[in-house]
Design a protein around this motif. Structure first.
Motif, PDB file in Angstrom:
ATOM      1  N   MET A 129      45.085  28.279  35.488  1.00 11.38           N
ATOM      2  CA  MET A 129      45.972  27.063  35.598  1.00 11.38           C
ATOM      3  C   MET A 129      46.922  27.074  36.886  1.00 11.38           C
ATOM      4  SD  MET A 129      47.686  28.460  31.898  1.00 11.38           S
ATOM      5  CE  MET A 129      48.962  27.050  31.747  1.00 11.38           C
ATOM      6  N   ILE A 130      46.693  27.885  37.740  1.00  9.78           N
ATOM      7  CA  ILE A 130      47.525  28.044  38.859  1.00  9.78           C
ATOM      8  C   ILE A 130      46.514  27.874  40.362  1.00  9.78           C
ATOM      9  CG2 ILE A 130      49.522  29.100  37.976  1.00  9.78           C
ATOM     10  CD1 ILE A 130      48.624  31.401  39.709  1.00  9.78           C
ATOM     11  N   VAL A 131      45.314  27.842  40.302  1.00 12.10           N
ATOM     12  CA  VAL A 131      44.421  27.579  41.191  1.00 12.10           C
ATOM     13  C   VAL A 131      43.287  26.366  40.965  1.00 12.10           C
ATOM     14  CG1 VAL A 131      44.503  30.109  41.880  1.00 12.10           C
ATOM     15  CG2 VAL A 131      42.575  29.217  40.289  1.00 12.10           C
ATOM     16  N   GLY A 132      42.809  25.983  41.952  1.00 14.69           N
ATOM     17  CA  GLY A 132      41.840  24.598  41.957  1.00 14.69           C
ATOM     18  C   GLY A 132      40.317  25.160  41.881  1.00 14.69           C
ATOM     19  N   ARG A 133      40.222  26.239  42.165  1.00 16.40           N
ATOM     20  CA  ARG A 133      38.813  26.821  42.429  1.00 16.40           C
ATOM     21  C   ARG A 133      38.176  27.071  40.991  1.00 16.40           C
ATOM     22  NH1 ARG A 133      40.661  32.123  45.547  1.00 16.40           N
ATOM     23  NH2 ARG A 133      42.259  30.471  46.245  1.00 16.40           N
ATOM     24  N   ASP A 134      36.846  27.352  41.125  1.00 11.64           N
ATOM     25  CA  ASP A 134      36.275  27.920  39.808  1.00 11.64           C
ATOM     26  C   ASP A 134      36.278  29.230  39.702  1.00 11.64           C
ATOM     27  OD1 ASP A 134      35.310  25.271  39.736  1.00 11.64           O
ATOM     28  OD2 ASP A 134      33.179  25.871  40.666  1.00 11.64           O
ATOM     29  N   VAL A 135      36.696  29.778  38.481  1.00  8.95           N
ATOM     30  CA  VAL A 135      37.149  31.012  38.208  1.00  8.95           C
ATOM     31  C   VAL A 135      36.255  31.799  37.288  1.00  8.95           C
ATOM     32  CG1 VAL A 135      39.499  30.976  39.231  1.00  8.95           C
ATOM     33  CG2 VAL A 135      39.088  30.688  36.882  1.00  8.95           C
ATOM     34  N   GLU A 136      35.081  30.992  36.650  1.00  7.35           N
ATOM     35  CA  GLU A 136      34.652  31.632  35.572  1.00  7.35           C
ATOM     36  C   GLU A 136      34.024  33.045  35.845  1.00  7.35           C
ATOM     37  OE1 GLU A 136      33.898  28.690  36.750  1.00  7.35           O
ATOM     38  OE2 GLU A 136      34.790  27.255  35.266  1.00  7.35           O
ATOM     39  N   ARG A 137      33.464  33.203  36.842  1.00  7.96           N
ATOM     40  CA  ARG A 137      32.909  34.374  37.269  1.00  7.96           C
ATOM     41  C   ARG A 137      33.793  35.597  37.851  1.00  7.96           C
ATOM     42  NH1 ARG A 137      27.639  31.944  40.351  1.00  7.96           N
ATOM     43  NH2 ARG A 137      26.853  30.558  38.659  1.00  7.96           N
ATOM     44  N   ASN A 191      36.052  14.307  47.244  1.00  4.77           N
ATOM     45  CA  ASN A 191      34.737  14.151  46.440  1.00  4.77           C
ATOM     46  C   ASN A 191      34.718  12.465  46.274  1.00  4.77           C
ATOM     47  OD1 ASN A 191      37.003  12.915  44.699  1.00  4.77           O
ATOM     48  ND2 ASN A 191      37.176  14.817  43.546  1.00  4.77           N
ATOM     49  N   PRO A 192      33.664  12.093  45.644  1.00  8.11           N
ATOM     50  CA  PRO A 192      33.276  10.708  45.697  1.00  8.11           C
ATOM     51  C   PRO A 192      34.456   9.672  45.163  1.00  8.11           C
ATOM     52  CG  PRO A 192      31.506  12.002  44.791  1.00  8.11           C
ATOM     53  CD  PRO A 192      32.655  12.815  45.108  1.00  8.11           C
ATOM     54  N   ARG A 193      35.219   9.973  44.602  1.00  4.21           N
ATOM     55  CA  ARG A 193      36.378   9.536  43.937  1.00  4.21           C
ATOM     56  C   ARG A 193      37.686   9.231  44.912  1.00  4.21           C
ATOM     57  NH1 ARG A 193      38.222   7.491  38.884  1.00  4.21           N
ATOM     58  NH2 ARG A 193      40.576   7.349  38.775  1.00  4.21           N
ATOM     59  N   TYR A 194      37.780  10.281  45.502  1.00  7.17           N
ATOM     60  CA  TYR A 194      38.871  10.237  46.461  1.00  7.17           C
ATOM     61  C   TYR A 194      38.860  10.507  47.888  1.00  7.17           C
ATOM     62  CZ  TYR A 194      41.713  10.462  41.940  1.00  7.17           C
ATOM     63  OH  TYR A 194      42.119  10.381  40.770  1.00  7.17           O
ATOM     64  N   HIS A 273      34.541  23.183  41.930  1.00  8.21           N
ATOM     65  CA  HIS A 273      33.523  22.079  40.839  1.00  8.21           C
ATOM     66  C   HIS A 273      32.201  22.217  41.330  1.00  8.21           C
ATOM     67  CE1 HIS A 273      37.566  20.301  40.510  1.00  8.21           C
ATOM     68  NE2 HIS A 273      37.783  19.799  41.797  1.00  8.21           N
ATOM     69  N   GLY A 274      31.786  23.436  41.051  1.00  6.48           N
ATOM     70  CA  GLY A 274      30.475  23.980  41.245  1.00  6.48           C
ATOM     71  C   GLY A 274      29.716  23.924  42.766  1.00  6.48           C
ATOM     72  N   VAL A 275      30.541  23.567  43.761  1.00  7.09           N
ATOM     73  CA  VAL A 275      30.121  23.615  45.074  1.00  7.09           C
ATOM     74  C   VAL A 275      30.806  24.536  45.758  1.00  7.09           C
ATOM     75  CG1 VAL A 275      30.079  22.249  47.265  1.00  7.09           C
ATOM     76  CG2 VAL A 275      29.702  21.210  45.024  1.00  7.09           C
ATOM     77  N   LEU A 276      29.868  25.551  46.624  1.00 11.82           N
ATOM     78  CA  LEU A 276      30.461  26.627  47.315  1.00 11.82           C
ATOM     79  C   LEU A 276      30.821  25.982  48.718  1.00 11.82           C
ATOM     80  CD1 LEU A 276      30.455  29.606  48.004  1.00 11.82           C
ATOM     81  CD2 LEU A 276      28.214  29.474  48.932  1.00 11.82           C
ATOM     82  N   VAL A 277      32.104  26.434  48.935  1.00  8.60           N
ATOM     83  CA  VAL A 277      33.058  26.115  49.957  1.00  8.60           C
ATOM     84  C   VAL A 277      33.069  27.270  51.121  1.00  8.60           C
ATOM     85  CG1 VAL A 277      34.968  25.303  51.073  1.00  8.60           C
ATOM     86  CG2 VAL A 277      34.247  24.328  48.811  1.00  8.60           C
ATOM     87  N   GLU A 278      32.426  27.331  52.095  1.00  9.60           N
ATOM     88  CA  GLU A 278      32.368  28.598  53.017  1.00  9.60           C
ATOM     89  C   GLU A 278      33.855  28.471  53.868  1.00  9.60           C
ATOM     90  OE1 GLU A 278      30.571  31.055  53.214  1.00  9.60           O
ATOM     91  OE2 GLU A 278      28.607  30.192  52.020  1.00  9.60           O
ATOM     92  N   LYS A 279      34.708  29.564  53.369  1.00 13.25           N
ATOM     93  CA  LYS A 279      36.036  29.752  54.221  1.00 13.25           C
ATOM     94  C   LYS A 279      36.080  31.074  54.898  1.00 13.25           C
ATOM     95  CE  LYS A 279      38.818  26.917  50.868  1.00 13.25           C
ATOM     96  NZ  LYS A 279      39.910  26.849  50.136  1.00 13.25           N
ATOM     97  N   PRO A 280      36.355  30.997  56.066  1.00 11.31           N
ATOM     98  CA  PRO A 280      36.634  32.247  56.898  1.00 11.31           C
ATOM     99  C   PRO A 280      37.689  33.086  56.018  1.00 11.31           C
ATOM    100  CG  PRO A 280      37.866  30.688  57.829  1.00 11.31           C
ATOM    101  CD  PRO A 280      37.081  29.836  56.888  1.00 11.31           C
ATOM    102  N   TYR A 281      37.454  34.468  56.358  1.00 11.51           N
ATOM    103  CA  TYR A 281      38.231  35.516  55.603  1.00 11.51           C
ATOM    104  C   TYR A 281      39.495  35.295  56.689  1.00 11.51           C
ATOM    105  CZ  TYR A 281      34.714  37.149  52.400  1.00 11.51           C
ATOM    106  OH  TYR A 281      33.985  37.394  51.388  1.00 11.51           O
ATOM    107  N   ILE A 282      40.746  35.705  55.994  1.00 11.16           N
ATOM    108  CA  ILE A 282      42.030  36.142  56.714  1.00 11.16           C
ATOM    109  C   ILE A 282      42.592  37.482  56.211  1.00 11.16           C
ATOM    110  CG2 ILE A 282      44.422  35.508  56.699  1.00 11.16           C
ATOM    111  CD1 ILE A 282      43.582  32.634  56.125  1.00 11.16           C
TER     112      ILE A 282
END
Length: 322
Positions: A129-137, A191-194, A273-282
């Motif tokens: 409810m407070i993040v925009g990422r996929d959290v199912e796993r 994404n394609p819409r925005y 949204h099912g796409v892996l986004v590579e972000k560096p660690y902080i």
């Protein structure tokens, strides 16, 4: 000096106190929900009026931001003209609606309670409810890390930036910022819409948060020094060294300061949204986030918010005196 003379100086601490007491009760009408409704209704109109998506998105964002500021300025101006107490009440309430320190802490602690009770599924539902990422796993450690990251990032969006703009232009400018932030959260996606339509909203949000995000590590470092068990020097050092290591031009600075203060590693690859986004660690080389870090992060957020309120209030006082 009369009470009427003092009232304009008291709106920021009064709004902050109100947020600390009430948070975001669902039974209260909330302007941000009205902003969301307006964005939803206005989007198809601008898409229909202007064929070029990027241009349509620019006029869409600027019109809603300007309209929000104008309406808030009108309401506040009328309130002050009617009576000092009316103006004070109206401006305090509008600024209160722009702050979310208590609700952010409550959301994070609800996740902490679920994890502490061993209810990973419930915690996963709460964090979704407070993040925009996929959290199912996500497992317990992933959920704790996402919670700490969200507390750090939303400290700027939900507290420091509104206070910054309130110090500059009162509640109307803070309300305009809230529209900026709401636009970014609703249409600022790649994404394609925005991708084209939402680009202006995303860029405006980046510009609006640029200064508050870079002031945040100073306040976080000071708050860490005032909080037992946290590392103030490491907070500042990590923010300086790794604050720019983020896909967002702003989110990395408060996250890096939190990572250093707590001694944990944040960020890294995530699915959106099912796409892996590579972000560096902080916080490279620091430890993993544990469940116990969530209340520490909330304590750090609350004390940083209080310092931010004090800084904004002092800024208003200094401007009035000078």
């Amino acid at each position: 000096m009369t009470l009427a003379d003092l009232l304009p100086w008291l709106t920021i601490p009064a709004a902050f106190t109100l947020d600390a007491i009430l948070g975001d009760p669902r039974w209260l009408p909330h302007p941000v929900r009205w902003m969301g409704w307006t964005i939803t209704k206005a989007e198809p109109l601008f898409r229909r009026w202007i064929a070029a998506e990027r241009l349509a998105g620019l006029f869409f964002a600027l019109s809603l931001i300007a309209g929000c500021w104008g309406l808030a300025a009108l309401i506040v101006g009328v309130g002050w003209r009617l009576h000092g107490l009316i103006g004070f009440t109206v401006e305090t309430l509008l600024l209160f609606y722009c702050l979310s320190a208590r609700s952010l802490g409550q959301a994070a602690m609800a996740i902490h309670r679920a994890l502490a009770e061993g209810s990973v599924d419930q915690a996963r539902s709460e964090v979704a409810m407070i993040v925009g990422r996929d959290v199912e796993r996500y497992q317990a450690g992933d959920i704790a890390r996402a919670t700490v990251e969200t507390v750090a990032e939303n400290l700027v969006d939900g507290v420091l930036s509104p206070l910054f703009f309130a110090a500059i232009g009162g509640a109307p400018l803070a309300v305009a910022y809230k529209m900026v932030n709401t636009l970014d959260s609703m249409v600022g996606y790649k994404n394609p819409r925005y991708l084209l339509f939402g680009r202006a909203a995303a860029k405006i949000d980046d510009v609006a948060n640029f200064i508050p995000a870079r002031l945040a590590p100073l306040l976080i470092g000071l708050a860490a020094r005032l909080t037992s068990g946290l590392k103030a020097h490491q907070a500042l050092a990590t923010a300086w060294r790794e604050g720019a290591h983020h896909a967002s031009p702003n989110a990395g600075y408060p996250e890096a300061a939190f990572a250093g203060a707590l001694g944990v590693r944040l960020n890294g690859p995530n699915y959106y949204h099912g796409v892996l986004v590579e972000k560096p660690y902080i916080g490279v080389g620091l430890g993993a986030v544990e469940i116990a870090h969530i209340p520490l992060a909330c304590r750090l957020m609350t004390r940083t918010a209080l310092l931010g309120c004090g800084a904004a209030w002092l800024g208003v006082m200094a401007a009035a005196i000078l």
